[in-house]
Design a protein around this motif. Structure first.
Motif: not given
Ligand code: UD1
Ligand code: CA
Length: 458
Positions: A130-138, A204-220
């Protein structure tokens, strides 16, 4: 807090924009080193034995701070990227299993609650990450969150490696994640330094996990303000202001009156009791502990001080590594330092300095005195201008003053010296010998009066 959560704090970088000889994570905000803030937040989600700080630049100094907080470290000798930093910890971390939070040492505003919600999200979703994300102006400089047509997260692309279209994405990677530990260690070794910076990117591990068919989630993140990262000293000052603002708010809500809180500077580890009043421009730092119903006056400076209930420090006084007993008064313009201690109800007035001195209960030294290396009993009156001569040029010597002693104004007490209970020292005396109980001591030239005296004609 759970026993299946591990936290890794990335803190091996130098922080060149600080323009400092000191590693970035050792710079302080709110009275704590930046890395200590990360450790405090981590302690909200994991036990200390499952918290690891990655050290590199000034490894010994950063390790010292981590060890003082009771957490582990491992070393990244060469800084080859955030992914490489994680690889350096494989031996210590891979066997732990459970959930692994990865966070950074230079974001001091991150709260334990935020890490907690990230762990909860991973626990519930059973995602590999699970990736912690944010919406930012810049979003300049940040890794961008790349989602597919269904909104699922596909990869994180670093600014330097991003296409023009990807650079327009406003959702950024906070640099904070929660991984399924087993899946992480199974896939991290596939990360390659094939990017413009030649670094091993943890992202890069996020794309790799996704490519391996594993679920990746994000939370703002609820409050993107928490992500303020410190790169230079302007941001350091901003974080310091926000942390101290949080501290004064928390104190006010717990029953402390703070006049003009925007002018007051209080370290995060300071404790203050109910109904205490803090005046404008006070500076209260270190491990200071203030009881209930105390007063701290305008511009007072307290560092590692203890004020018992009802103690008052009047304006422009300094108390450092010293204790003020219940109901005792200090100042204005007084200085207590290096283990000075005032007993209950003792009073110290203007331009009085105490060092390594105990002034007993109900005793007073109201004006212009220096009392050093002294043990002073209760109900003693120390007259204006009294000086303990504690230093002979080579060594310090002690002065011992019993209960109920009266020291007349402008007395010079040459240590080592003992004034026993009830002794009375005449004003203006130079006292070099011990004075027994109840005795009067005079140590000054007798006044001569010449009657009808006339000036010689010249
Ligand atoms: C990182 C993320 C980026 C994200 C941003 C958020 C990567 C590749 N990128 O970028 O997606 O948007 O954080 O702030 O992870 N560190 C080490 N060893 C290293 C390199 C870095 O321990 O070899 C530590 C640093 O001390 C720092 C943290 O990792 O605490 C982040 O490194 P930094 O270089 O600041 O990464 P960013 O470029 O900001
Ligand atoms: Ca950064």
């Amino acid at each position: 807090m759970s026993n299946d959560v591990t936290v890794v704090i990335l803190a091996a970088g130098q922080g060149t924009r600080m323009k400092s000889r000191m590693a970035k994570v050792l710079h302080r905000a709110g009275g704590r080193a930046l890395v200590e803030h990360a450790i405090f937040a981590a302690l909200g989600v994991a036990p200390p034995e499952r918290i690891f700080v990655v050290v590199g630049h000034q490894a010994d100094a950063v390790r010292e701070v981590a060890e003082a907080a009771g957490v582990h470290t491992f070393e990244q000798k060469e800084q080859l990227g955030t992914g490489h930093a994680m690889m350096c910890g494989e031996a210590a971390l891979a066997g732990l299993g459970g959930h692994m939070v990865v966070t950074v040492g230079d974001c001091p505003l991150i709260r334990a609650e935020t890490l907690q919600s990230l762990v909860e999200r991973q626990r519930k979703s059973a995602a590999a990450a699970v990736v912690l994300t944010a919406d930012v102006a810049d979003s300049t400089g940040y890794g961008r969150i790349i989602r597919d047509q269904n909104g699922a997260i596909e990869a994180i692309v670093e600014h330097k490696a991003a296409t023009d279209a990807q650079r327009k994405v406003k959702e950024i990677n906070s640099g904070i994640y929660c991984f399924d530990s087993a899946e992480f260690w199974r896939h991290i070794r596939m990360v390659r330094p094939d990017n413009p910076a030649n670094e091993y990117y943890l992202t890069d591990v996020i794309g790799i996990l996704n490519g391996a068919g594993l679920r990746v989630a994000a939370t703002k993140i609820a409050d993107p303000g928490e992500l303020l990262g410190i790169n230079d000293r302007v941001q350091l000052a901003e974080a310091d202001r926000i942390l101290r603002d949080r501290k004064t708010r928390q104190l006010m809500l717990s029953g402390v009156t703070i006049e003009k809180p925007e002018t007051v500077s209080i370290d995060l580890d300071v404790r203050i009791g109910m109904d205490t009043v803090i005046g404008p421009f006070a500076r209260i730092t270190g491990d200071t502990v203030i009881g209930e119903d105390c007063k701290v006056g305008t511009c007072a400076i307290l560092h590692d001080a203890v004020l018992e209930n009802g103690a008052e420090v009047f304006p422009f006084s300094m108390v450092s590594a010293s204790k003020v007993g219940a109901g005792a008064h200090v100042g204005p313009y007084a200085r207590l330092r290096m283990g000075a201690e005032l007993g209950e109800g003792a009073h110290v007035g203007n331009f009085v300095e105490l060092k390594k001195t105990l002034l007993g209960a109900g005793s007073k030294s109201m004006h212009l005195a220096y009392l050093g290396d002294s043990q002073i009993g209760s109900k003693v009156n120390v007259g204006a201008g009294t000086i303990t001569c504690n230093y002979d040029g080579k060594k310090k010597h002690a002065t011992v003053i019993g209960d109920g002693v009266f020291v007349g104004s402008n007395s010079t007490l040459v240590a080592p010296l003992a004034l026993e209970d009830g002794a009375f020292i005449a004003a203006g005396s130079v006292i070099t010998d011990d004075v027994p109980e109840g005795a009067l001591a005079l140590g000054r030239a007798r006044q001569v009066v010449k009657k009808d005296w006339k000036r010689k004609e010249t």
